[in-house]
Design a protein around this motif. Structure first.
Motif, PDB file in Angstrom:
ATOM      1  N   ASN A 731     -19.528  13.718  14.611  1.00  0.00           N
ATOM      2  CA  ASN A 731     -19.523  13.197  15.980  1.00  0.00           C
ATOM      3  C   ASN A 731     -20.039  14.274  16.921  1.00  0.00           C
ATOM      4  N   ALA A 732     -21.224  14.078  17.446  1.00  0.00           N
ATOM      5  CA  ALA A 732     -21.808  15.044  18.383  1.00  0.00           C
ATOM      6  C   ALA A 732     -22.957  14.364  19.103  1.00  0.00           C
ATOM      7  N   GLY A 733     -23.331  14.920  20.233  1.00  0.00           N
ATOM      8  CA  GLY A 733     -24.456  14.377  20.987  1.00  0.00           C
ATOM      9  C   GLY A 733     -24.016  13.416  22.080  1.00  0.00           C
ATOM     10  N   THR A 734     -24.822  13.338  23.127  1.00  0.00           N
ATOM     11  CA  THR A 734     -24.506  12.497  24.292  1.00  0.00           C
ATOM     12  C   THR A 734     -25.767  11.787  24.769  1.00  0.00           C
ATOM     13  N   VAL A 735     -25.611  10.520  25.070  1.00  0.00           N
ATOM     14  CA  VAL A 735     -26.681   9.722  25.676  1.00  0.00           C
ATOM     15  C   VAL A 735     -26.137   9.123  26.963  1.00  0.00           C
ATOM     16  N   GLU A 736     -26.910   9.234  28.044  1.00  0.00           N
ATOM     17  CA  GLU A 736     -26.491   8.675  29.328  1.00  0.00           C
ATOM     18  C   GLU A 736     -27.518   7.651  29.801  1.00  0.00           C
ATOM     19  N   SER A 737     -27.031   6.655  30.523  1.00  0.00           N
ATOM     20  CA  SER A 737     -27.951   5.649  31.046  1.00  0.00           C
ATOM     21  C   SER A 737     -27.512   5.196  32.432  1.00  0.00           C
ATOM     22  N   ASN A 738     -28.484   4.733  33.206  1.00  0.00           N
ATOM     23  CA  ASN A 738     -28.246   4.161  34.524  1.00  0.00           C
ATOM     24  C   ASN A 738     -28.897   2.793  34.576  1.00  0.00           C
ATOM     25  N   THR A 739     -28.174   1.824  35.114  1.00  0.00           N
ATOM     26  CA  THR A 739     -28.668   0.452  35.156  1.00  0.00           C
ATOM     27  C   THR A 739     -28.516  -0.114  36.557  1.00  0.00           C
ATOM     28  N   LEU A 740     -29.588  -0.732  37.029  1.00  0.00           N
ATOM     29  CA  LEU A 740     -29.548  -1.491  38.271  1.00  0.00           C
ATOM     30  C   LEU A 740     -29.862  -2.938  37.941  1.00  0.00           C
ATOM     31  N   ILE A 765     -33.550  -0.027  33.850  1.00  0.00           N
ATOM     32  CA  ILE A 765     -32.672   0.744  32.985  1.00  0.00           C
ATOM     33  C   ILE A 765     -33.332   2.072  32.643  1.00  0.00           C
ATOM     34  N   ARG A 766     -32.569   3.153  32.773  1.00  0.00           N
ATOM     35  CA  ARG A 766     -33.036   4.481  32.405  1.00  0.00           C
ATOM     36  C   ARG A 766     -32.009   5.104  31.461  1.00  0.00           C
ATOM     37  N   GLN A 767     -32.500   5.694  30.370  1.00  0.00           N
ATOM     38  CA  GLN A 767     -31.590   6.283  29.386  1.00  0.00           C
ATOM     39  C   GLN A 767     -32.149   7.610  28.906  1.00  0.00           C
ATOM     40  N   GLN A 768     -31.251   8.564  28.690  1.00  0.00           N
ATOM     41  CA  GLN A 768     -31.678   9.921  28.333  1.00  0.00           C
ATOM     42  C   GLN A 768     -30.681  10.543  27.374  1.00  0.00           C
ATOM     43  N   ILE A 769     -31.224  11.296  26.424  1.00  0.00           N
ATOM     44  CA  ILE A 769     -30.397  12.066  25.491  1.00  0.00           C
ATOM     45  C   ILE A 769     -30.089  13.393  26.177  1.00  0.00           C
ATOM     46  N   THR A 770     -28.869  13.557  26.646  1.00  0.00           N
ATOM     47  CA  THR A 770     -28.534  14.741  27.442  1.00  0.00           C
ATOM     48  C   THR A 770     -27.964  15.876  26.608  1.00  0.00           C
ATOM     49  N   THR A 796     -36.155  11.108  27.010  1.00  0.00           N
ATOM     50  CA  THR A 796     -35.849   9.692  27.148  1.00  0.00           C
ATOM     51  C   THR A 796     -35.599   9.085  25.774  1.00  0.00           C
ATOM     52  N   TYR A 797     -34.570   8.265  25.675  1.00  0.00           N
ATOM     53  CA  TYR A 797     -34.318   7.560  24.416  1.00  0.00           C
ATOM     54  C   TYR A 797     -35.310   6.396  24.364  1.00  0.00           C
ATOM     55  N   GLY A 798     -36.250   6.475  23.430  1.00  0.00           N
ATOM     56  CA  GLY A 798     -37.340   5.514  23.375  1.00  0.00           C
ATOM     57  C   GLY A 798     -38.680   6.189  23.565  1.00  0.00           C
ATOM     58  N   ALA A 799     -38.659   7.531  23.663  1.00  0.00           N
ATOM     59  CA  ALA A 799     -39.896   8.285  23.858  1.00  0.00           C
ATOM     60  C   ALA A 799     -40.770   8.216  22.604  1.00  0.00           C
ATOM     61  N   GLY A 861     -45.830   8.728  25.150  1.00  0.00           N
ATOM     62  CA  GLY A 861     -45.559   7.392  25.674  1.00  0.00           C
ATOM     63  C   GLY A 861     -44.075   7.159  25.804  1.00  0.00           C
ATOM     64  N   ASP A 862     -43.715   6.025  26.390  1.00  0.00           N
ATOM     65  CA  ASP A 862     -42.307   5.663  26.594  1.00  0.00           C
ATOM     66  C   ASP A 862     -42.173   4.156  26.392  1.00  0.00           C
ATOM     67  N   GLY A 863     -41.347   3.795  25.440  1.00  0.00           N
ATOM     68  CA  GLY A 863     -41.180   2.377  25.133  1.00  0.00           C
ATOM     69  C   GLY A 863     -40.353   1.619  26.141  1.00  0.00           C
ATOM     70  N   ASN A 864     -39.724   2.310  27.083  1.00  0.00           N
ATOM     71  CA  ASN A 864     -38.855   1.646  28.055  1.00  0.00           C
ATOM     72  C   ASN A 864     -39.674   1.076  29.215  1.00  0.00           C
ATOM     73  N   ALA A 865     -39.355  -0.145  29.576  1.00  0.00           N
ATOM     74  CA  ALA A 865     -40.054  -0.784  30.696  1.00  0.00           C
ATOM     75  C   ALA A 865     -39.634  -0.148  32.013  1.00  0.00           C
TER      76      ALA A 865
END
Length: 1024
Positions: A731-740, A765-770, A796-799, A861-865
């Motif tokens: 168990n390790a690692g952190t992913v954060e996201s922001n959604t509007l 939606i924005r998501q990042q491996i922090t 970015t998660y999806g990079a 590239g970035d797969g996130n819209a």
């Protein structure tokens, strides 16, 4: 003067006394119009005043009001009542059930059935009307474009294949981010694509950890809760029969465009053979040759001096339509329901056929049988049963779209093999890798059959008006069988000999049995309504799998394993999973305006390590209905809310254990066990604003920020320091996201016989491996394709990661080879640096960008819209209804691995120089050798996958029951004709089949991807 003042004072006292004298205590009882039973918790308020109250457990209320005041009575699922206070102080009310109001009641993720206006967390409800506007061929795609924050992708796109679904951000590493699916309280393991839409009453989408916290360690990616029909909506004592038949057609929206020309020298007399085959220079063809592999051919094709692909073929035979047909779709549905005072029942059957677009494959066939019943055995005891049996058959090709795309234009797919079998397997004599895509479709039998039973058997025991107990036993049993047969006389790819065939049997079976006991409490204390639940859930899941393969049949037409001299491989596995879960939730509603919700859950699972067996989850949320206290002109409802909660994702079965690989009886250490492995945890903070205004519009805005910790990382280990184990799940690692999320519902016009309404949803939606405490790594390539998606801290998660070519002379100056000068290089017409003087020649090559002497590797590239948006419009005029849903994805890249491979095979449209003016042409090798880049991920093959899809459209006409009263003695209660379209048009600049490909996590257009099919259908439905 004093007397005048005294007189005014006495007059004021009299006026005040007179005003108070008009106030009186109004009391009464509120009951259900259908059952005459008292309704507890009915909201009673005075229009234009802050005065309000609620009915008690006996349905009684008391409120202070003046004669002439208007009292408003509102209750979950019932039509609002307005009554003017008269001379009497007694006002009894009988409230009718309202189907439209029932659509405004949320039952998932809360302490009890809750009016949408009183929700403190994000739950979106999609009702029967929205689902049936264009009944989806798969329930997994029924929500696309209808829910803010929900994203879908076709994955493989084949008939019957479940869509990839994400709610808000993709916050987990190493495991699926698909939401938890519940159907009638059953935690579903199988495919959502197998559930028929006609049975569904509503779908509730519980977005984010704050809302889904009630479901604990399985709900970190949200929850979709499905409720099916139970026969409760019909008239008392009357049987209702609903029939719907739909017939339609499926095809591709477009074919992949490939080169119409080639780069090989033609024989001097090639035109004499035009219409027969392409006669190349340097090749001797036998008499009577018409195409394909022939052992009598000698010599090889010679690339033309200029290397341009502008030479015509001698014959143009290949047509993608020879492989991709127009397939048929068929839906036959019948539902029967009945309701009495103590019983309601619903039965249905659906036959669903989706032939697909690939020749020699039957596609997808499914039959669903449903039986739901609720029976009151006593005033204090009701029992219910939910049953669904599904029989499914799939014939699904793999890699067919890629194989078809790389055909040269003179290929004859219909030429026979040398033994007379159709579809000569080696259609290209000069490239043995290219085989006839029709041959395996014709020859190989690949059948996948599934039988599935889902059930929920429950009892409700009513202790008092405010306390009852639910006891339920749910089950889901699925049996999957796959048989792959290649007959003994199957040709090898080189068309030189038979393979002698092969046989593969694969079977999977899972059985899930869950037991739940829930105490439901709901009581009114003056102006305070308290709803709560105490629950215990026991989960029991069993899974087993076997796979056996053998090759080289001894004799023909005996397709059994005893017809082989040896078994090539045989494997089996078993899994047993147990879990216990406890939770409590309390919802407080004070004066219909101050809302507070709190819950706690404690989950224990055998999937967790022994030293981390139990894990807690919680939520606190609240809302304030401002409009209940403050009258704002034009504002019908104004609410602010906030929530904070946690939920998790469970690890996979084997990750906590020591794992060894077995080969020839020898065990080799592989994965080290982890007794402290626990579920990942997502914590989310959410803020929401709800506004209803001008009696026409409904708006919702939500901002959510989530953080997922304790990811499941496969950490590399040094073998000799860890007893030979080379990795461990930690168990390790952190992913954060922001959604509007934004939603606007509008009733633009409702006048006489015409109405126009819209529903618009928007999400960003924005998501990042922090945090990633291990070296960056690649996600496993899809179907063995290009590695293009990389997990790295701060990214970015999806990079999309890969190499790129040099674009400027300044860049080239930093990596000049020894002895070279910048004057040796120039920028070509595509904007890439090449050697000066090579443009348009066979030696023209782009230069790989390097840093520190090695090829650069970075984000390409970035797969996130940038954002996703759905726009639905419904128009009604008399009996005619027009419904249109547009689905807009702005931004987000796709890695076009198909096109990269097309260039390697010299069939890419980019290489076609037929109509390119002289002086602007490029040799095929510029792409085949240069841009192909050894099949490494390269920025050249990244494309913008923005699109606007006409996702759903329907136009229908309904003949009402009144107009049919003289037909068959009024037996037919309504008749609806409808033409529907699904995925009719896609507006995009993407060069491939369809920009909606791959998974949301890895949007890659590669060997195994299937585009979404266009579907046009016609339906006839009627009620009896």
């Amino acid at each position: 003067m004093q007397q005048k003042l005294l007189g005014f004072f006495m007059l004021g006292i009299l006026l005040i006394g007179s005003a108070y004298a008009q106030d009186k205590r109004i009391s009464g009882t509120v009951v259900s119009a259908e059952s005459n039973s008292p309704l507890s918790g009915v909201s009673v308020r005075v229009v234009g005043a802050p005065t309000s109250t609620s009915t008690d457990d006996s349905g009684r209320y008391t409120i202070v009001a003046n004669t002439g005041d208007v009292l408003i009575f509102t209750y979950l699922g019932h039509a609002e009542q307005r009554i003017t206070v008269g001379e009497s102080s007694l006002v009894d009310v009988s409230m009718l059930t309202d189907a439209q109001q029932l659509d405004e009641v949320i039952v998932s993720g809360v302490a009890g059935a809750t009016d949408k206006r009183k929700m403190t967390v994000s739950v979106t409800k999609i009702g029967e009307a929205q689902l049936n506007a264009v009944p989806a061929t798969s329930l997994s795609s029924a929500l696309t474009g209808k829910v803010a924050g929900l994203r879908t992708s076709s994955v493989g796109g084949a008939p019957g294949q479940q869509a990839d679904i994400l709610l808000r951000g993709d916050n987990v590493l190493g495991v699926s981010a698909s939401p938890l699916i519940l159907i009638d309280g059953i935690i579903m393991q199988g495919s959502l694509a197998d559930i028929n839409v006609d049975d569904v009453e509503s779908m509730e989408v519980i977005k984010g950890a704050a809302a889904s916290a009630l479901y604990g360690s399985r709900a970190g990616s949200g929850v979709i809760s499905i409720t099916t029909k139970r026969g409760k909506s019909g008239a008392l004592g009357q049987t209702q029969v609903t029939v719907r038949n739909e017939v339609g057609f499926q095809n591709l929206q477009r074919y992949m465009e490939t080169s119409e020309s080639h780069m090989y020298k033609l024989a001097d007399d090639w035109e004499q053979y035009r219409g027969q085959y392409t006669k190349y220079a340097g090749v001797t063809f036998p008499d009577g040759y018409t195409g394909g592999y022939n052992a009598g051919i000698s010599g090889s094709r010679i690339i033309d001096d200029d290397g341009y692909m502008d030479n015509p073929y001698g014959v143009y035979r290949f047509n993608p339509a020879d492989v991709f047909q127009t397939g048929n779709t068929l839906t036959n549905f019948i539902g029967v329901s009945n309701r009495s005072e103590k019983n309601n029942i619903y039965l249905s059957f659906e036959n669903n056929v989706q032939q697909g677009v690939v020749a020699h494959r039957d596609g997808y066939e499914r039959q669903n049988y449903r039986f739901n019943i609720d029976q009151e055995l006593a005033p204090w005891l009701t029992v219910s049963a939910t049953n669904l049996f599904i029989n499914r058959k799939i014939e699904q090709p793999s890699g067919i779209f890629y194989n078809v795309a790389r055909m040269e234009k003179d290929i004859d797919l219909f030429a026979p093999n040398s033994d007379g079998q159709p579809y000569n397997i080696r259609v290209n004599h000069f490239n043995s890798e290219v085989t006839n895509p029709l041959y395996p479709l014709y020859k190989q039998r690949d059948n996948r059959n599934t039988r599935r039973w889902m059930g929920n058997y429950s009892a409700n025991v009513k202790f008092t008006e405010w306390a009852n107990l639910d006891v339920s036993q749910t089950l889901e049993i699925e049996n999957y069988r796959r048989e792959v047969i290649n007959p003994k006389d199957t040709w090898n790819a080189a068309a030189t000999a038979y393979t002698n065939g092969s046989l593969q049997h694969e079977s999977e079976e899972f059985a899930t049995y869950n037991t739940q006991i829930t105490l439901n409490l709901s009581k009114q204390f003056g102006d305070l309504r308290v709803n709560s639940k105490l629950s215990y859930l026991y989960e029991n899941r069993n899974y087993e799998r076997t796979n056996t393969q053998a090759s080289a049949f001894i004799v023909t037409d005996i397709e059994a394993f005893n017809n082989f001299t040896a078994i090539n491989s045989a494997a089996s596995s078993k899994e047993k999973e147990r879990a216990q879960n406890y939770f409590a939730i309390v919802g407080l509603d004070y004066k219909d305006r101050y809302l507070l919700d709190g819950m706690f859950r404690y989950d224990g699972s055998s999937l967790f390590g022994p030293d981390a067996r139990w894990n807690p989850y919680y939520r606190i949320s609240g809302a304030y209905r401002i409009s209940q206290d403050v009258n704002i002109r034009g504002i019908d409802e104004l609410k602010v809310r906030a929530a904070y909660g946690t939920a998790g994702i469970r690890p996979e079965f084997a990750w906590q254990y020591e794992v060894y690989t077995l080969s020839s009886g020898v065990a080799t250490a592989s994965q080290k066990g982890n007794t402290e492995l626990r579920p990942s945890q997502t914590a989310e903070l959410e803020f929401g604003l709800n506004v209803d205004f001008l009696k026409k519009f409904t708006f919702e805005g939500v901002y959510a920020r989530s953080k997922t910790t304790d990811q499941f990382l496969n950490v590399p280990l040094i073998g000799f320091l860890n007893d030979g184990f080379t990795s461990q799940r930690q168990n390790a690692g952190t992913v954060e996201s922001n959604t509007l999320e934004l939603m606007l519902g509008a009733n633009w016009l409702r006048k006489n016989n015409f109405s126009w309404s819209s529903n618009i949803v928007f999400s960003r939606i924005r998501q990042q491996i922090t945090e990633l405490p291990i070296p960056a790594y690649w996600l496993n390539a899809v179907n063995g394709d290009v590695n293009a998606f990389r997990i790295a801290e701060g990214e970015t998660y999806g990079a999309i990661y890969g190499r790129r070519m040099v674009r400027t002379l300044d860049e080239m100056a930093r990596q000049l080879p020894a002895g070279a000068s910048i004057s040796d290089y120039t920028v070509n017409s595509e904007g890439y640096v090449i050697l000066a003087g090579t443009e348009g020649t066979t030696t023209e090559r782009p230069v790989v960008y390097t840093e520190n002497g090695a090829p650069w590797l970075g984000k390409i590239g970035d797969g996130n819209a940038k954002f996703n948006m759905g726009i639905a419009n419904t128009f009604n005029y008399k009996g005619v209804t027009l419904y249109v849903l547009l689905d807009w994805k702005n931004g987000g890249d796709v890695y076009n691995s198909n096109e990269q491979r097309m260039a390697f095979n010299n069939v890419s449209q980019r290489q076609d120089m037929t109509n390119v003016p002289d002086g602007q042409k490029k040799a095929a090798s510029y792409w085949t050798v240069g841009m192909y880049d050894g099949n490494n991920a390269n920025a050249y093959w990244v494309e913008d996958a923005s699109y606007l899809k006409l996702r759903e459209v329907a136009i229908g006409y309904t003949i009402p029951a009144k107009a049919l009263s003289g037909f068959l003695n009024g037996t037919v209660k309504g008749l609806t004709f409808k033409a529907v379209g699904r995925n009719l048009f896609t507006f995009t600049n993407y060069s491939g089949y369809d920009p909606e490909v791959g998974t949301l996590r890895q949007p890659l257009d590669g060997i195994g991807t299937n585009p979404i099919y266009r579907n046009l259908a016609f339906s006839l439905g009627f009620n009896l």
